[in-house]
Design a protein around this motif. Structure first.
Motif, mmCIF file in Angstrom:
data_model
loop_
_atom_site.group_PDB
_atom_site.id
_atom_site.type_symbol
_atom_site.label_atom_id
_atom_site.label_comp_id
_atom_site.label_asym_id
_atom_site.label_seq_id
_atom_site.Cartn_x
_atom_site.Cartn_y
_atom_site.Cartn_z
ATOM 1 N N UNK A 234 0.811 -1.222 0.000
ATOM 2 C CA UNK A 234 0.000 0.000 0.000
ATOM 3 C C UNK A 234 0.843 1.270 0.000
ATOM 4 N N UNK A 235 2.160 1.148 -0.185
ATOM 5 C CA UNK A 235 3.051 2.300 -0.035
ATOM 6 C C UNK A 235 2.735 3.423 -1.012
ATOM 7 N N UNK A 236 2.474 3.086 -2.268
ATOM 8 C CA UNK A 236 2.198 4.125 -3.268
ATOM 9 C C UNK A 236 1.000 4.955 -2.844
ATOM 10 N N UNK A 237 -0.078 4.279 -2.489
ATOM 11 C CA UNK A 237 -1.290 4.976 -2.048
ATOM 12 C C UNK A 237 -1.029 5.788 -0.793
ATOM 13 N N UNK A 238 -0.346 5.198 0.179
ATOM 14 C CA UNK A 238 -0.139 5.858 1.466
ATOM 15 C C UNK A 238 0.726 7.100 1.341
ATOM 16 N N UNK A 239 1.792 7.004 0.538
ATOM 17 C CA UNK A 239 2.684 8.153 0.354
ATOM 18 C C UNK A 239 1.936 9.310 -0.294
#
Length: 307
Positions: A234-239
């Motif tokens: 989920x890193x892309x969304x979270x960043x």
């Protein structure tokens, strides 16, 4: 998720706050390019993410978020997030331990390139570059078009999302300072014989800015945990969610602070201008809120790679 900062994380942020209070007062923003850097380096801020085996503190980005907020609250000049957060994933660890400053820009336009010992631009790194000053909105973050000389390729895939989250954390600090200053001014300034802070319209605007910052903070904290390394699914969304929310909240705080101060908010004599400029410059750095919102929307139906 039940997230809370540890005593050690808060203590480190408190130590950074005290250093900045002493060595980076608002007056320093008018005369110095890197106030408090020597003291913060001694504290370990710029090598916090460097492994202990290489002379650093061996921390994670989540450990550093409260301290990064303090650098935003103090409007600390210089390539702070670039050196402390991007640096460990862009340059050799011994170089950072030696106190080198790192300037980082995904394109040819790089902030604080004149202060840096190493410059990363367009996926290449060099200690030598031809710099062309470019007009900017932030007097404490000078912008330059960079033409590197004798450069080498460098992988920025890990550093870019991490420094984006670090910038979002700084935006939280900038926003909180703007709201706190506006509240104090609203209590002191009178109109029709009463403090302007007693007017419902002023209260509502200040509350909106404060709520926006409170809603953005958990997104930044989550992104600091998931951005890696290694990055979670989920890193892309979270960043992107963190950067969009923090940027919008800080810009709202800047607009409200200016409205509360009125015409005096435009004057160069008032320190408010430094924080308003910082909110503007950081909100567009490493992607605007519109771009990051588009990324969040895209992740609902696909899994794009960062950025």
């Amino acid at each position: 998720m039940n997230f809370a900062f540890t005593d050690d994380q808060l203590a480190f942020a408190g130590a950074v706050r005290e250093v900045l209070r002493t060595h980076c007062p608002p007056a320093a923003l008018r005369t110095e390019r890197t106030p408090a850097w020597e003291q913060l380096a001694s504290l370990g801020l710029f090598t916090a993410l460097v492994p202990e085996t290489a002379g650093g503190l061996g921390l994670r980005l989540a450990d550093l978020v409260p301290a990064l907020e303090e650098t935003g609250r103090a409007c600390l000049p210089g390539p702070v997030a670039e050196t402390a957060v991007a640096g460990p994933y862009l340059v050799a660890e011994p170089s950072l331990s030696a106190g080198l400053k790192v300037a980082f820009g995904p394109a040819e336009l790089v902030a604080d390139a004149d202060l840096a010992d190493l410059i990363v631009s367009c996926g290449r790194i060099s200690g030598t570059a031809r710099l062309q000053p470019v007009p900017g909105t932030d007097p404490c973050r000078r912008m330059f078009e960079v033409e590197l000389a004798g450069s080498a390729p460098v992988d920025t895939s890990v550093a870019l999302p991490l420094v984006t989250v670090a910038t979002a954390a700084q935006l939280l600090g900038v926003g909180h300072h703007l709201v706190d200053g506006a509240v104090a001014y609203a209590r002191a300034r009178t109109q029709f014989g009463v403090p302007v802070g007693s007017f419902q319209a002023v209260k509502h605007q200040l509350a909106d800015a404060a709520v926006a910052l409170e809603f953005a903070a958990p997104l930044v904290y989550r992104a600091a945990l998931t951005a890696g390394p290694p990055a979670s699914a989920s890193a892309v969304r979270d960043v992107s969610a963190a950067k969009a929310a923090a940027g919008e909240a800080a810009m709202l705080a800047a607009r409200v602070a200016l409205q509360v101060h009125g015409a005096v908010g435009y004057t160069e004599e008032l320190d408010l201008r430094f924080w308003m400029a910082r909110a503007r410059s950081l909100s567009s750095l490493y992607g605007t809120s519109a771009r990051h919102r588009a990324t969040v929307r895209a992740t609902l139906t696909s899994a794009p790679r960062y950025p």
